[in-house]
Write an enzyme that holds these catalytic residues in place. Structure first.
Site, PDB file in Angstrom:
ATOM      1  N   LYS A  65      25.560   8.475 -22.162  1.00 47.58           N
ATOM      2  CA  LYS A  65      26.626   8.087 -21.226  1.00 47.58           C
ATOM      3  C   LYS A  65      26.912   6.584 -21.249  1.00 47.58           C
ATOM      4  CE  LYS A  65      26.254  11.910 -17.940  1.00 47.58           C
ATOM      5  NZ  LYS A  65      26.092  12.302 -16.538  1.00 47.58           N
ATOM      6  N   ASN A  86      31.171  10.188 -18.824  1.00 49.86           N
ATOM      7  CA  ASN A  86      30.763  11.593 -19.046  1.00 49.86           C
ATOM      8  C   ASN A  86      31.902  12.453 -19.599  1.00 49.86           C
ATOM      9  OD1 ASN A  86      32.360  12.069 -16.808  1.00 49.86           O
ATOM     10  ND2 ASN A  86      30.898  13.435 -15.814  1.00 49.86           N
ATOM     11  N   ASP A 101      31.444  12.345 -12.366  1.00 50.68           N
ATOM     12  CA  ASP A 101      30.317  12.862 -11.567  1.00 50.68           C
ATOM     13  C   ASP A 101      30.521  12.630 -10.068  1.00 50.68           C
ATOM     14  OD1 ASP A 101      28.769  14.034 -13.539  1.00 50.68           O
ATOM     15  OD2 ASP A 101      27.589  12.228 -13.918  1.00 50.68           O
ATOM     16  N   THR A 152      11.435   2.897  -8.320  1.00 54.32           N
ATOM     17  CA  THR A 152      11.487   1.545  -8.886  1.00 54.32           C
ATOM     18  C   THR A 152      12.451   0.694  -8.058  1.00 54.32           C
ATOM     19  OG1 THR A 152      11.116   2.514 -11.068  1.00 54.32           O
ATOM     20  CG2 THR A 152      11.910   0.251 -11.025  1.00 54.32           C
TER      21      THR A 152
HETATM   22  P1  NAP Z   1      17.956   9.356 -14.760  1.00 55.77           P
HETATM   23  O1  NAP Z   1      19.060   8.404 -14.978  1.00 55.77           O
HETATM   24  O2  NAP Z   1      16.860   9.440 -15.776  1.00 55.77           O
HETATM   25  O3  NAP Z   1      17.286   9.019 -13.330  1.00 55.77           O
HETATM   26  C1  NAP Z   1      16.134   9.678 -12.908  1.00 55.77           C
HETATM   27  C2  NAP Z   1      15.798   9.281 -11.481  1.00 55.77           C
HETATM   28  O4  NAP Z   1      14.668  10.063 -11.063  1.00 55.77           O
HETATM   29  C3  NAP Z   1      15.396   7.822 -11.322  1.00 55.77           C
HETATM   30  O5  NAP Z   1      15.803   7.370 -10.059  1.00 55.77           O
HETATM   31  C4  NAP Z   1      13.867   7.896 -11.396  1.00 55.77           C
HETATM   32  O6  NAP Z   1      13.224   6.848 -10.718  1.00 55.77           O
HETATM   33  C5  NAP Z   1      13.613   9.180 -10.661  1.00 55.77           C
HETATM   34  N1  NAP Z   1      12.338   9.799 -11.016  1.00 55.77           N
HETATM   35  C6  NAP Z   1      12.014  10.373 -12.192  1.00 55.77           C
HETATM   36  N2  NAP Z   1      10.749  10.825 -12.152  1.00 55.77           N
HETATM   37  C7  NAP Z   1      10.255  10.509 -10.922  1.00 55.77           C
HETATM   38  C8  NAP Z   1       9.005  10.712 -10.283  1.00 55.77           C
HETATM   39  N3  NAP Z   1       7.998  11.342 -10.892  1.00 55.77           N
HETATM   40  N4  NAP Z   1       8.865  10.290  -9.008  1.00 55.77           N
HETATM   41  C9  NAP Z   1       9.895   9.668  -8.364  1.00 55.77           C
HETATM   42  N5  NAP Z   1      11.102   9.422  -8.936  1.00 55.77           N
HETATM   43  C10 NAP Z   1      11.277   9.852 -10.199  1.00 55.77           C
HETATM   44  O7  NAP Z   1      18.487  10.847 -14.617  1.00 55.77           O
HETATM   45  P2  NAP Z   1      19.918  11.344 -14.047  1.00 55.77           P
HETATM   46  O8  NAP Z   1      20.840  11.606 -15.158  1.00 55.77           O
HETATM   47  O9  NAP Z   1      20.327  10.424 -12.966  1.00 55.77           O
HETATM   48  O10 NAP Z   1      19.526  12.783 -13.444  1.00 55.77           O
HETATM   49  C11 NAP Z   1      18.779  12.882 -12.247  1.00 55.77           C
HETATM   50  C12 NAP Z   1      18.795  14.336 -11.774  1.00 55.77           C
HETATM   51  O11 NAP Z   1      20.118  14.707 -11.443  1.00 55.77           O
HETATM   52  C13 NAP Z   1      18.308  15.317 -12.827  1.00 55.77           C
HETATM   53  O12 NAP Z   1      17.548  16.299 -12.191  1.00 55.77           O
HETATM   54  C14 NAP Z   1      19.587  15.903 -13.382  1.00 55.77           C
HETATM   55  O13 NAP Z   1      19.417  17.225 -13.842  1.00 55.77           O
HETATM   56  C15 NAP Z   1      20.468  15.899 -12.134  1.00 55.77           C
HETATM   57  N6  NAP Z   1      21.903  15.827 -12.448  1.00 55.77           N
HETATM   58  C16 NAP Z   1      22.718  16.786 -11.938  1.00 55.77           C
HETATM   59  C17 NAP Z   1      24.068  16.738 -12.174  1.00 55.77           C
HETATM   60  C18 NAP Z   1      24.966  17.796 -11.605  1.00 55.77           C
HETATM   61  O14 NAP Z   1      26.149  17.856 -11.979  1.00 55.77           O
HETATM   62  N7  NAP Z   1      24.466  18.630 -10.710  1.00 55.77           N
HETATM   63  C19 NAP Z   1      24.618  15.698 -12.953  1.00 55.77           C
HETATM   64  C20 NAP Z   1      23.758  14.724 -13.458  1.00 55.77           C
HETATM   65  C21 NAP Z   1      22.398  14.807 -13.201  1.00 55.77           C
HETATM   66  P3  NAP Z   1      12.928   5.426 -11.436  1.00 55.77           P
HETATM   67  O15 NAP Z   1      14.193   4.638 -11.334  1.00 55.77           O
HETATM   68  O16 NAP Z   1      11.814   4.851 -10.643  1.00 55.77           O
HETATM   69  O17 NAP Z   1      12.544   5.733 -12.863  1.00 55.77           O
END
Ligand code: NAP
Length: 274
Positions: A65, A86, A101, A152
C-alpha cells in the site's frame, strides 16, 4: 474484456475476486478480476505492467500500500495524507491512487449499524495502516474524541495526529465510558490460540458501546464475543471490507456498486472455506 486484479502477499485468502466478479456479473460488465501474488518490493513491476497491458483497475493490499502511493501518477488527498493506496484506476492517461478504507469504514457504520460518529467518544486500538485510515475518517466525520491506544507509542502519536484536534494518545483506561471501540490491531486474527486473544481487557467493555473488530476471519473474535456477553453491540470487519471494495468498484466502472451482491459473494466465499 477489461481486467482487474488485487495484488498482495499473501493473497490466496483475498475475498476481492469473489466480491468484484459477482458485481461485474450482476451488472453484466465485461470484466474479469484476478488475485495476483506479488512479493514485497515488486509492486513497481506490476504498476509498469498495468501501464502497458489493459489492466483497467487494481486493488492493493499488504505489503504494497505504501509503495504504490509512490508509483502512481497522482494520489487523492486522502491517499496522500495516509501515504497508502488500496485502489488504482485510470483517469484519462493518468494512474490515480486512492485509499477507500476510511470511507468503507464510515459506510459500514452508517449503512450497516445506523451509527453516526459525530460527537462520539471513540477509541481505536492500533496505529498501523487500517488504524490510520479509521482514525483519519473518525476525525473527519466529527468524532468528539479519537483516542489511539497502541503497543508502540511513537506510532500512536503519529496516528493520533491524523484525527486533528479530536486525536490524542490514550490507554485502555479510556475504553470505559467511550461510545465506540475499534480494534485495528491484528490481535485475535487467525486460528487456535491466536484467535482466542483479545487486544484489551474485556472487563472494560459494556452496554451502550459499539465495538467493531476489523478482523473478519474468524467471524467472531474473542473481542466480539466478550463484548456481546457484556451487553455491547459488536460486529466484525466484513462490512468495512465490502464497502471499501464498493468504492473501488465505482472508481473503475463509474457504476453504482451492487453492495448486496458483493456482500452475498463475500459471505458465500467465507462459508465455502469454513
Ligand atoms: P499493520 O499495519 O501491520 O498494523 C498492525 C497493528 O497491530 C499495529 O498497530 C501493531 O502495533 C498491532 N499489533 C500487532 N501485533 C500486536 C500484538 N501482539 N499486541 C499488540 N498490538 C499488536 O496491519 P493493518 O493492515 O493495519 O491491519 C490490522 C488489522 O486490521 C488486521 O487484523 C487486518 O486483517 C485488519 N484489516 C481489516 C480491514 C477490513 O476491511 N476489515 C482492512 C485492513 C485491515 P505496533 O504498532 O506496536 O506494531
Amino acid at each position: 474484456m477489461k481486467i482487474g486484479a488485487v495484488i498482495g502477499k499473501p493473497i490466496d485468502h483475498s475475498l476481492s475476486p469473489a466480491m468484484h466478479n459477482a458485481a461485474f456479473e450482476a451488472l453484466d460488465l465485461p470484466w474479469r478480476y484476478l488475485a495476483i501474488s506479488v512479493p514485497e518490493g515488486h509492486a513497481a513491476e506490476v504498476i509498469e505492467v498495468m501501464r502497458t497491458v489493459p489492466f483497467a483497475g487494481m486493488s492493493v493490499t499488504m505489503p504494497h500500500k505504501a509503495a504504490v502511493a509512490d508509483l502512481v501518477d497522482s494520489c487523492t488527498p486522502i491517499a496522500t495524507v495516509l501515504g497508502a493506496v488500496n485502489c488504482v484506476w485510470w483517469r484519462g492517461e493518468e494512474l490515480v491512487g486512492d485509499n477507500t478504507d476510511g470511507a468503507g469504514f464510515l459506510d459500514a457504520l452508517d449503512q450497516d449499524e445506523g451509527y453516526d460518529p459525530r460527537g462520539q467518544r471513540t477509541v481505536v486500538l492500533g496505529a498501523g495502516g487500517a488504524a490510520r485510515a479509521v482514525i483519519q475518517a473518525l476525525g473527519e466525520a466529527g468524532a468528539a474524541e479519537v483516542v489511539v491506544v497502541n503497543r508502540t507509542a511513537a506510532r500512536a502519536e503519529a496516528a493520533a495526529r491524523l484525527a486533528g484536534d479530536a486525536g490524542r494518545v490514550g490507554s485502555e483506561d479510556d475504553i470505559a465510558g467511550c461510545d465506540l471501540v475499534v480494534n485495528a490491531t491484528s490481535v485475535g486474527m487467525g486460528s487456535g490460540a491466536a484467535a482466542e486473544r483479545s487486544p484489551v481487557d474485556v472487563e472494560r467493555l459494556g452496554g451502550g458501546q459499539l465495538v467493531v473488530d476489523l478482523i473478519y476471519e474468524p467471524a467472531t473474535t474473542a473481542l466480539v464475543r466478550a463484548a456481546r456477553e457484556r451487553g455491547a453491540v459488536a460486529v466484525n470487519g466484513l462490512g468495512m471490507l465490502i464497502h471499501q471494495a464498493a468504492h473501488a468498484f465505482r472508481h473503475w466502472t463509474g457504476e453504482d456498486p451492487p453492495v448486496e451482491v458483493m456482500s452475498a459473494a463475500a459471505t458465500a466465499e467465507l462459508a465455502r472455506r469454513a
